[in-house]
Design a protein around this motif. Structure first.
Motif, PDB file in Angstrom:
ATOM      1  N   TYR A  77     -12.159   8.415 -32.032  1.00  0.00           N
ATOM      2  CA  TYR A  77     -12.532   7.516 -33.123  1.00  0.00           C
ATOM      3  C   TYR A  77     -11.827   7.925 -34.420  1.00  0.00           C
ATOM      4  N   SER A  78     -11.804   9.233 -34.683  1.00  0.00           N
ATOM      5  CA  SER A  78     -11.153   9.724 -35.891  1.00  0.00           C
ATOM      6  C   SER A  78      -9.659   9.411 -35.871  1.00  0.00           C
ATOM      7  N   ALA A  79      -9.032   9.603 -34.712  1.00  0.00           N
ATOM      8  CA  ALA A  79      -7.594   9.344 -34.602  1.00  0.00           C
ATOM      9  C   ALA A  79      -7.286   7.867 -34.732  1.00  0.00           C
ATOM     10  N   SER A  80      -8.155   7.015 -34.193  1.00  0.00           N
ATOM     11  CA  SER A  80      -7.967   5.579 -34.302  1.00  0.00           C
ATOM     12  C   SER A  80      -8.017   5.142 -35.764  1.00  0.00           C
ATOM     13  N   LEU A  81      -8.993   5.637 -36.502  1.00  0.00           N
ATOM     14  CA  LEU A  81      -9.107   5.295 -37.909  1.00  0.00           C
ATOM     15  C   LEU A  81      -7.928   5.840 -38.700  1.00  0.00           C
ATOM     16  N   LYS A  82      -7.472   7.029 -38.344  1.00  0.00           N
ATOM     17  CA  LYS A  82      -6.303   7.611 -39.007  1.00  0.00           C
ATOM     18  C   LYS A  82      -5.058   6.753 -38.767  1.00  0.00           C
ATOM     19  N   LEU A  83      -4.927   6.216 -37.550  1.00  0.00           N
ATOM     20  CA  LEU A  83      -3.793   5.354 -37.225  1.00  0.00           C
ATOM     21  C   LEU A  83      -3.779   4.122 -38.121  1.00  0.00           C
ATOM     22  N   PHE A  84      -4.912   3.428 -38.210  1.00  0.00           N
ATOM     23  CA  PHE A  84      -4.955   2.204 -39.007  1.00  0.00           C
ATOM     24  C   PHE A  84      -4.755   2.495 -40.490  1.00  0.00           C
ATOM     25  N   ASP A  85      -5.327   3.602 -40.967  1.00  0.00           N
ATOM     26  CA  ASP A  85      -5.117   3.989 -42.359  1.00  0.00           C
ATOM     27  C   ASP A  85      -3.642   4.311 -42.621  1.00  0.00           C
TER      28      ASP A  85
END
Length: 254
Positions: A77-85
């Motif tokens: 989840y953290s990596a997914s949010l980091k990707l979009f950011d």
């Protein structure tokens, strides 16, 4: 296998998602790798994200959801949010060249990108409630600004699939072209951008992040709720049913 390929085409950086056996779904490592590439893309005039093997991106890898551990899922989840950011924070315009199915987090990746061109055979849609998750990092918030709240809720709640022409009508993509013209169109857009001031393109892009930034607390809250639901019956049933290619059977609400 290299999960992410990069190449320089003219003055643009191309990022190719390269896990076609899982329709370019990303795991934690792949999401973080893409984010790092985007974080280091200031030397180019534009960035293009596309997929290999006839798919754009199927979002997060669902094999993790069928046998989840809290630590693994927190990192995903953290990596997914980091990707979009990273897409939104990249100082250069990021173009989605949608050359196949975009589902779940793959559809949210398009929401995050600045521009999008789709092939006629491309399909779009969210999958969260069908597979034991929820699309809290773009589809339930920023996508409403892009295509309207009722349409965004339709995508997020009903989990339907949409054609490229429907995506264009909704405003999810900027253009639809023949499948063999997707990359050519993205290259042409990159050439247009290369003729413009990178300084003022960056100002325009970062200024346009007002709605993304306003929704950032929603992303964090949504991810927090997903973390609390790790290992739930609905998560395991949804992901397992997807992997077994059957319809899920969710328990009645309590």
């Amino acid at each position: 296998m290299t999960s992410v390929k990069t190449e320089v085409v003219g003055s643009a950086l191309w990022i190719r998602l390269n896990r076609p056996e899982r329709r370019n779904a990303y795991d934690e490592a792949m999401a973080r790798e893409i984010a790092e590439i985007l974080d280091d893309a200031a030397a180019y005039r534009a960035v293009v994200v596309t997929g290999e093997g006839g798919s754009f991106c199927a979002g997060g890898a669902l094999s993790n959801l069928s046998r989840p551990t809290k630590s693994e899922m927190r990192r995903l989840y953290s990596a997914s949010l980091k990707l979009f950011d990273a897409v939104r924070g990249c100082p250069r315009p990021v173009i989605a060249a949608v050359n196949g199915p975009a589902a779940g987090g793959g559809n949210e990746l398009i929401v995050a990108c600045d521009l999008a061109v789709a092939g006629r055979s491309a399909t779009f849609g969210q999958t969260g409630p069908r597979v034991g998750s929820a699309p809290v990092t773009g589809a339930t918030n920023v996508m409403g600004v892009q295509i309207g709240e009722k349409r965004a809720k339709e995508l997020s709640l009903l989990c339907r699939r949409y054609s490229a022409e429907q995506a264009l009508d909704m405003g999810l993509v900027n253009a639809v072209v023949d499948d063999d013209q997707v990359e050519a169109t993205a290259r042409a857009w990159c050439e247009e951008l290369a003729a413009l001031s990178p300084r003022y393109l960056e100002i325009a892009k970062i200024s346009s992040n007002i709605w993304w930034n306003a929704a950032r607390d929603s992303f964090s809250n949504g991810v927090g709720m997903l973390i609390q639901a790790i290992g739930s019956e609905d998560m395991i049933e949804g992901a397992t049913a997807f992997l077994e290619k059957r319809k899920p059977t969710f328990a009645a609400p309590e």
